[in-house]
Design a protein around this motif. Structure first.
Motif, PDB file in Angstrom:
ATOM      1  N   GLU A 265       3.784  -7.988  11.045  1.00  0.00           N
ATOM      2  CA  GLU A 265       3.002  -9.227  11.010  1.00  0.00           C
ATOM      3  C   GLU A 265       2.399  -9.506   9.649  1.00  0.00           C
ATOM      4  N   VAL A 266       3.201  -9.420   8.605  1.00  0.00           N
ATOM      5  CA  VAL A 266       2.759  -9.770   7.260  1.00  0.00           C
ATOM      6  C   VAL A 266       3.890 -10.528   6.587  1.00  0.00           C
ATOM      7  N   ASP A 267       3.555 -11.306   5.548  1.00  0.00           N
ATOM      8  CA  ASP A 267       4.584 -12.062   4.851  1.00  0.00           C
ATOM      9  C   ASP A 267       4.949 -11.447   3.510  1.00  0.00           C
ATOM     10  N   ARG A 268       4.250 -10.376   3.104  1.00  0.00           N
ATOM     11  CA  ARG A 268       4.588  -9.665   1.873  1.00  0.00           C
ATOM     12  C   ARG A 268       4.387  -8.172   2.119  1.00  0.00           C
ATOM     13  N   ALA A 269       5.069  -7.358   1.299  1.00  0.00           N
ATOM     14  CA  ALA A 269       4.958  -5.898   1.405  1.00  0.00           C
ATOM     15  C   ALA A 269       5.258  -5.416   2.816  1.00  0.00           C
ATOM     16  N   GLN A 270       6.284  -6.008   3.448  1.00  0.00           N
ATOM     17  CA  GLN A 270       6.689  -5.529   4.775  1.00  0.00           C
ATOM     18  C   GLN A 270       7.208  -4.105   4.699  1.00  0.00           C
ATOM     19  N   ILE A 271       7.747  -3.723   3.542  1.00  0.00           N
ATOM     20  CA  ILE A 271       8.192  -2.352   3.303  1.00  0.00           C
ATOM     21  C   ILE A 271       7.370  -1.798   2.145  1.00  0.00           C
ATOM     22  N   LYS A 272       6.873  -0.577   2.310  1.00  0.00           N
ATOM     23  CA  LYS A 272       6.141   0.083   1.241  1.00  0.00           C
ATOM     24  C   LYS A 272       6.723   1.472   0.999  1.00  0.00           C
ATOM     25  N   LYS A 273       6.729   1.845  -0.265  1.00  0.00           N
ATOM     26  CA  LYS A 273       7.150   3.173  -0.677  1.00  0.00           C
ATOM     27  C   LYS A 273       5.926   3.834  -1.311  1.00  0.00           C
ATOM     28  N   LEU A 274       5.287   4.716  -0.535  1.00  0.00           N
ATOM     29  CA  LEU A 274       3.974   5.236  -0.910  1.00  0.00           C
ATOM     30  C   LEU A 274       4.081   6.628  -1.508  1.00  0.00           C
ATOM     31  N   ASN A 275       3.398   6.817  -2.644  1.00  0.00           N
ATOM     32  CA  ASN A 275       3.318   8.163  -3.208  1.00  0.00           C
ATOM     33  C   ASN A 275       2.169   8.921  -2.548  1.00  0.00           C
ATOM     34  N   ILE A 276       1.878  10.100  -3.043  1.00  0.00           N
ATOM     35  CA  ILE A 276       0.877  10.947  -2.396  1.00  0.00           C
ATOM     36  C   ILE A 276      -0.517  10.323  -2.455  1.00  0.00           C
ATOM     37  N   ALA A 277      -0.713   9.397  -3.420  1.00  0.00           N
ATOM     38  CA  ALA A 277      -2.008   8.733  -3.533  1.00  0.00           C
ATOM     39  C   ALA A 277      -2.069   7.455  -2.702  1.00  0.00           C
ATOM     40  N   GLY A 278      -0.977   7.121  -2.004  1.00  0.00           N
ATOM     41  CA  GLY A 278      -0.954   5.928  -1.176  1.00  0.00           C
ATOM     42  C   GLY A 278      -0.679   4.646  -1.933  1.00  0.00           C
ATOM     43  N   LEU A 279      -0.137   4.750  -3.174  1.00  0.00           N
ATOM     44  CA  LEU A 279       0.164   3.569  -3.972  1.00  0.00           C
ATOM     45  C   LEU A 279       1.601   3.123  -3.735  1.00  0.00           C
ATOM     46  N   ASP A 280       1.793   1.837  -3.599  1.00  0.00           N
ATOM     47  CA  ASP A 280       3.108   1.271  -3.298  1.00  0.00           C
ATOM     48  C   ASP A 280       3.965   1.254  -4.558  1.00  0.00           C
ATOM     49  N   GLN A 281       5.097   1.941  -4.527  1.00  0.00           N
ATOM     50  CA  GLN A 281       5.986   2.011  -5.681  1.00  0.00           C
ATOM     51  C   GLN A 281       6.996   0.863  -5.722  1.00  0.00           C
ATOM     52  N   LEU A 282       7.007   0.017  -4.694  1.00  0.00           N
ATOM     53  CA  LEU A 282       7.925  -1.121  -4.688  1.00  0.00           C
ATOM     54  C   LEU A 282       7.288  -2.377  -5.258  1.00  0.00           C
ATOM     55  N   ALA A 283       5.991  -2.338  -5.523  1.00  0.00           N
ATOM     56  CA  ALA A 283       5.344  -3.472  -6.174  1.00  0.00           C
ATOM     57  C   ALA A 283       5.900  -3.593  -7.589  1.00  0.00           C
ATOM     58  N   VAL A 284       6.130  -4.821  -8.039  1.00  0.00           N
ATOM     59  CA  VAL A 284       6.766  -5.052  -9.330  1.00  0.00           C
ATOM     60  C   VAL A 284       5.797  -5.748 -10.270  1.00  0.00           C
TER      61      VAL A 284
END
Length: 718
Positions: A265-284
């Protein structure tokens, strides 16, 4: 007679053969889609959709013929089909585990789909399990949703422990502990997705102690919310319905240790690739602002989606880091590389109430094995459909994997083959461009990056090309600069010695036509804009010819800016089919402002006549000609490193035009600052009202025309 009869028979036979071949050719499926009941697409970064050859082909069905021992007849078996399965997992040996939710069990199959065992945990029966995960040490973790717990079994299926709801002051009382999916990292820490858990993944240690909420989403915050927060009292705002972030519906873990989450139920970041700190690595990083931005995932075409938006349900990550996601609403499978760039997507809608090979009715889970085979669980048809890479898809995967590893030279022949098979596939162009850049072929890399529409790569390549050009031409440029400086100094000395009589003969200003002199009034608007607009009103410094010339030059300059600006600053210029719609909007907005501004000023005691407003509004557009054209030319010699300079000049142009319109209201109508501001604001409001009225009139006229045409058809038919 016999000869004629034979000839007739021969002709009829030939015609029948030709007709048979024609029908066979028409009815035969195309080579690219033979045996495939769905279409495969690629969508570039500008949203352009391209149909392409299949990347995956259906290879079989698993789990549809499960048979278990018959308790009433020893030695016999009975069919025991899956019942609304919700999750599956493929272990390191490619063995398959299915969360058979409707049957309250876990089904264990080998890589070929043969039954190995049924796990039902007789010591503590399962109740609607929706998630399954198998650790590298063989332990089996089950999200036992109906019993509100996580069950851990050893490799033999014996109960080891149960993870009940953790006790912690950091967990709110309203939190519902209904596990639906989970993964376990190398340390043995659990990451649990719970039903409606908007706080994020529940992170537990090996003993089941609460550690934190991990990878939560952000709540949407709109302009309306900002206005409400500004205007509402605390009591009023407290009565508003709370806006909660989307809850995570699925979770996966890659071989690289990253945690992948899926949110519906979101329109952005439907998929996230999280490192150990919980930061999304797919953000550009935005190429213009330099800030990190969340992207949108979940592909669709109108042919497949029929206007609906994606609802992603599950994701799987293969050995190369490629991410495959399934959409439960549109039945579309999308695949991205490890950086979140789209590779391809496909799907289809089942027709006629019958299942089609390769078309999943209700995809609830997706997995991939060591061979690159995709397994998609169909919860409605109670089976697993498998897909193998086509030749084209295998080449793309291999080439992209080499590119991701930085081995551009090795990937080049593969990308060349991909481009040969599909010239519109942008990842192939990007791969070739990166290979060319690595080899120092910057001009070719520049062309390929531009063709692919990748601004950052084009900018880097052009920077290298520009640097080499300056190095090679530095001596010539310096000599040219010295010659120009010398000519300028010489002209200054000679000009002082020219007699006054000769200067008068050389002065052509006095002999210019009137409209050219009126065009020269632009210089007065640059120095003293308010006085210049007053001169247009009271001294006749402008005319219809000069105003129309300035307007046409301004609109032409706007068109050149729209189509000729370097695409790294205006990427949409690559896909714009024509500049005429933009020019029509420009002219329409300008003329609408002229009319509405005059009407408002007539009611607000403005002194300007309609022609004065027309002339002043046309003269207010001269910055497009004076600054827009040089800026467009200079932009093609700039890179993203100079984007701040370009954006400053471009925004300055529009601010200058807006100020000229404001000063025009002051000078032509003899307004004060406050009166001019009110007049401009009312003019904009009037423009909006007129636009709405024109739209209503157009709609009603269109409906009336359709009604008249329908009546005409009825009369003519009868």
């Amino acid at each position: 007679m016999q000869r004629t009869l034979r000839l007739t028979i021969a002709v009829l036979t030939a015609l029948s053969v030709l007709l048979t071949l024609a029908f066979a050719f028409v009815l035969a499926p195309g080579k690219a889609s033979a045996g495939v009941s769905y279409e495969t697409y690629y969508k570039d970064q500008f949203g352009q959709l391209f149909r392409m050859q299949s990347a995956y082909r259906p290879s079989g069905v698993l789990g549809d013929t499960i048979r278990i021992p018959d308790p009433n007849n020893p030695g016999e078996t009975i069919r025991s089909p899956l019942n609304k399965p919700q999750d599956l997992f493929v272990d390191e040996e490619d063995q398959i585990y299915i969360a058979d939710t409707g049957n309250n069990r876990i089904v264990h199959l080998d890589e070929k789909g043969s039954l190995i065992r049924i796990l039902e945990v007789p010591d503590s029966p399962l109740n609607g399990p929706q998630g399954i995960f198998v650790h590298g040490n063989g332990d089996i973790y089950i999200a036992d949703t109906g019993n509100h717990r996580i069950v851990r079994l050893d490799r033999d299926g014996k109960l080891v422990r149960v993870f009940e709801r953790p006790q912690s002051k950091l967990i709110p009382d309203s939190f519902k502990y209904d596990p639906i999916k989970l993964v376990v990292d190398k340390r043995g820490f659990l990451y649990i997705a719970t039903l409606g858990g908007y706080q994020g993944l529940l992170q537990l240690d090996t003993e089941g102690r609460f550690q934190s909420f991990f990878g939560s989403n952000k709540a949407a915050f709109s302009v309306t919310d900002a206005v409400k927060r500004l205007l509402y009292t605390r009591e009023m705002y407290a009565r508003e319905i709370s806006k909660l972030p989307g809850s995570i519906t699925s979770v996966d873990i890659g071989t690289d240790g990253f945690i992948y989450t899926v949110t519906k139920e979101v329109d952005r970041a439907q998929i996230k690739k999280l490192n150990i700190a919980g930061l999304d690595q797919l953000a550009v990083k935005n190429e213009q602002t330099g800030k990190k931005e969340e992207r949108s995932f979940g592909e669709y075409s109108w042919a497949l989606a029929d206007g609906s938006l994606p609802q992603l349900n599950d994701a799987a990550v293969d050995g190369d880091g490629n991410i495959t996601v399934v959409d439960t609403k549109l039945n579309i499978v999308s695949q991205y590389d490890s950086n979140g760039n789209l590779l391809f997507f496909w799907g289809g809608q089942p027709g006629g109430g019958t299942a089609k090979r390769g078309v999943v009715t209700m995809p609830s889970a997706v997995e991939t094995n060591s061979q690159g085979t995709l397994l998609i669980l169909d919860s409605e048809n109670h089976m697993i459909q498998t897909y193998r890479l086509s030749e084209f898809g295998a080449i793309v995967h291999k080439a992209n994997s080499l590119t991701q590893d930085g081995r551009y030279g090795e990937s080049e022949p593969l990308w060349r083959e991909v481009a040969r098979q599909n010239a519109y596939y942008s990842p192939a162009l990007l791969g070739l461009a990166k290979a060319a850049y690595q080899k120092g072929e910057f001009q070719r890399a520049e062309e390929l990056f531009r063709e692919a529409g990748w601004a950052q790569g084009y900018s880097d390549s052009f920077w290298q090309t520009r640097l080499l050009w300056f190095q090679n031409q530095f001596g010539l440029l310096m000599n040219a600069a010295l010659v120009l400086l010398g000519l300028h100094l010489l002209w200054r000395r000679l000009r002082r010695r020219i007699p006054a009589s000769l200067k008068d003969r050389l002065a052509v200003w006095r002999r210019l036509p009137t409209f050219l002199k009126e065009l020269g009034h632009v210089s007065a608007l640059i120095r003293r804009p308010i006085d210049g607009f007053q001169a247009i009103r009271y001294e006749g410094k402008a005319g219809i010819a000069s105003s129309m010339i300035l307007f046409l030059l301004a609109i032409g300059s706007y068109g050149v800016m729209s189509s000729g600006t370097n695409f790294v600053f205006h990427p949409e210029s690559i896909v714009s089919a024509s500049v005429f719609p933009g020019l029509a909007r420009f002219a329409g907005i300008w003329f609408g402002f002229v009319v509405c501004h005059y009407l408002v000023s007539s009611l607000k005691q403005g002194e300007g006549r309609f022609r004065d407003v027309f002339y002043g509004s046309a003269y207010s557009l001269f910055p497009f000609l004076l600054l827009g054209l040089p800026l467009t030319l200079i932009s093609n010699a700039m890179t993203l490193n100079e984007s701040a300079i370009f954006l400053f000049l471009e925004n300055g142009l529009y601010v200058w035009v807006a100020l000229l319109f404001f000063w025009q209201a002051q000078g032509i109508h003899n307004y004060s600052v406050g009166e001019a501001a009110i007049n401009i604001l009312l003019s904009i409001v009037t423009m909006a009202v007129c636009a709405v009225l024109l739209f209503i009139i157009y709609s009603l006229t269109s409906e009336l025309w359709h009604f008249i045409y329908s009546v005409y058809q009825e009369v003519t038919i009868r």
